[in-house]
Design a protein around this motif. Structure first.
Motif, PDB file in Angstrom:
ATOM      1  N   ALA A 104      39.622  21.472 -21.628  1.00  0.00           N
ATOM      2  CA  ALA A 104      40.089  20.865 -22.871  1.00  0.00           C
ATOM      3  C   ALA A 104      39.055  19.838 -23.330  1.00  0.00           C
ATOM      4  CB  ALA A 104      41.440  20.205 -22.651  1.00  0.00           C
ATOM      5  N   ALA A 105      38.431  20.084 -24.462  1.00  0.00           N
ATOM      6  CA  ALA A 105      37.412  19.174 -24.983  1.00  0.00           C
ATOM      7  C   ALA A 105      38.076  18.080 -25.802  1.00  0.00           C
ATOM      8  CB  ALA A 105      36.423  19.939 -25.855  1.00  0.00           C
ATOM      9  N   ILE A 126      32.584  20.062 -32.243  1.00  0.00           N
ATOM     10  CA  ILE A 126      31.909  20.151 -33.544  1.00  0.00           C
ATOM     11  C   ILE A 126      32.415  21.363 -34.319  1.00  0.00           C
ATOM     12  CG2 ILE A 126      29.925  21.521 -32.795  1.00  0.00           C
ATOM     13  CD1 ILE A 126      28.210  19.569 -34.535  1.00  0.00           C
ATOM     14  N   LEU A 127      32.931  22.360 -33.595  1.00  0.00           N
ATOM     15  CA  LEU A 127      33.444  23.552 -34.265  1.00  0.00           C
ATOM     16  C   LEU A 127      34.738  23.280 -35.015  1.00  0.00           C
ATOM     17  CD1 LEU A 127      32.801  26.149 -31.444  1.00  0.00           C
ATOM     18  CD2 LEU A 127      31.402  25.712 -33.472  1.00  0.00           C
ATOM     19  N   ARG A 128      35.462  22.226 -34.615  1.00  0.00           N
ATOM     20  CA  ARG A 128      36.719  21.896 -35.294  1.00  0.00           C
ATOM     21  C   ARG A 128      36.531  20.834 -36.373  1.00  0.00           C
ATOM     22  NH1 ARG A 128      39.978  20.550 -30.245  1.00  0.00           N
ATOM     23  NH2 ARG A 128      38.742  21.866 -28.962  1.00  0.00           N
ATOM     24  N   MET A 129      35.312  20.340 -36.555  1.00  0.00           N
ATOM     25  CA  MET A 129      35.054  19.322 -37.566  1.00  0.00           C
ATOM     26  C   MET A 129      34.943  19.990 -38.942  1.00  0.00           C
ATOM     27  SD  MET A 129      32.140  17.140 -35.528  1.00  0.00           S
ATOM     28  CE  MET A 129      31.836  15.948 -36.789  1.00  0.00           C
ATOM     29  N   THR A 130      35.292  19.247 -39.962  1.00  0.00           N
ATOM     30  CA  THR A 130      35.117  19.759 -41.321  1.00  0.00           C
ATOM     31  C   THR A 130      33.631  19.742 -41.666  1.00  0.00           C
ATOM     32  OG1 THR A 130      35.311  17.587 -42.333  1.00  0.00           O
ATOM     33  CG2 THR A 130      37.364  18.822 -42.000  1.00  0.00           C
ATOM     34  N   VAL A 131      33.284  20.441 -42.728  1.00  0.00           N
ATOM     35  CA  VAL A 131      31.879  20.490 -43.143  1.00  0.00           C
ATOM     36  C   VAL A 131      31.381  19.088 -43.482  1.00  0.00           C
ATOM     37  CG1 VAL A 131      30.288  21.372 -44.894  1.00  0.00           C
ATOM     38  CG2 VAL A 131      32.035  22.868 -43.937  1.00  0.00           C
ATOM     39  N   LEU A 132      32.203  18.297 -44.161  1.00  0.00           N
ATOM     40  CA  LEU A 132      31.786  16.935 -44.503  1.00  0.00           C
ATOM     41  C   LEU A 132      31.608  16.069 -43.254  1.00  0.00           C
ATOM     42  CD1 LEU A 132      33.875  16.192 -47.715  1.00  0.00           C
ATOM     43  CD2 LEU A 132      31.417  16.593 -47.517  1.00  0.00           C
ATOM     44  N   ALA A 133      32.470  16.254 -42.270  1.00  0.00           N
ATOM     45  CA  ALA A 133      32.339  15.494 -41.030  1.00  0.00           C
ATOM     46  C   ALA A 133      31.069  15.898 -40.281  1.00  0.00           C
ATOM     47  CB  ALA A 133      33.560  15.700 -40.150  1.00  0.00           C
ATOM     48  N   ARG A 134      30.761  17.196 -40.290  1.00  0.00           N
ATOM     49  CA  ARG A 134      29.522  17.660 -39.645  1.00  0.00           C
ATOM     50  C   ARG A 134      28.304  17.089 -40.345  1.00  0.00           C
ATOM     51  NH1 ARG A 134      30.544  24.130 -38.678  1.00  0.00           N
ATOM     52  NH2 ARG A 134      32.660  23.904 -37.945  1.00  0.00           N
ATOM     53  N   LEU A 135      28.338  17.095 -41.682  1.00  0.00           N
ATOM     54  CA  LEU A 135      27.225  16.549 -42.457  1.00  0.00           C
ATOM     55  C   LEU A 135      27.054  15.063 -42.178  1.00  0.00           C
ATOM     56  CD1 LEU A 135      25.057  17.054 -44.583  1.00  0.00           C
ATOM     57  CD2 LEU A 135      26.768  16.574 -46.332  1.00  0.00           C
ATOM     58  N   GLY A 136      28.164  14.339 -42.121  1.00  0.00           N
ATOM     59  CA  GLY A 136      28.091  12.911 -41.807  1.00  0.00           C
ATOM     60  C   GLY A 136      27.536  12.654 -40.416  1.00  0.00           C
ATOM     61  N   ALA A 137      27.966  13.465 -39.449  1.00  0.00           N
ATOM     62  CA  ALA A 137      27.454  13.308 -38.085  1.00  0.00           C
ATOM     63  C   ALA A 137      25.960  13.612 -38.031  1.00  0.00           C
ATOM     64  CB  ALA A 137      28.219  14.216 -37.135  1.00  0.00           C
ATOM     65  N   ALA A 138      25.540  14.655 -38.746  1.00  0.00           N
ATOM     66  CA  ALA A 138      24.123  15.014 -38.762  1.00  0.00           C
ATOM     67  C   ALA A 138      23.291  13.908 -39.407  1.00  0.00           C
ATOM     68  CB  ALA A 138      23.924  16.332 -39.513  1.00  0.00           C
TER      69      ALA A 138
END
Length: 60
Positions: free
Chosen positions: A27-28, A32-44
């Motif tokens: 259990a993680a 990152i696979l469950r993040m929204t596109v905006l959340a991924r962009l913000g993290a990047a």
């Protein structure tokens, strides 16, 4: 010329399993696979800014 050697280990293996009994899923806490596109962009962007800060500090 024949060369023979043993692969016996002095320590026992912690566990062993084959293809019929793989590791159970872990259990993680986040994925990152469950993040929204905006959340991924913000993290990047955050990671990129951090790396650029390291480069900037190294060049000073």
């Amino acid at each position: 010329m024949t060369h023979a050697h043993s692969h016996d280990h002095a320590h026992p293996h912690a566990h062993s399993h084959g293809p019929s009994s793989p590791h159970p899923a872990q259990a993680a806490p986040w994925s990152i696979l469950r993040m929204t596109v905006l959340a991924r962009l913000g993290a990047a962007l955050t990671v990129s800014a951090g790396l650029w800060a390291v480069v900037w500090m190294a060049m000073r």
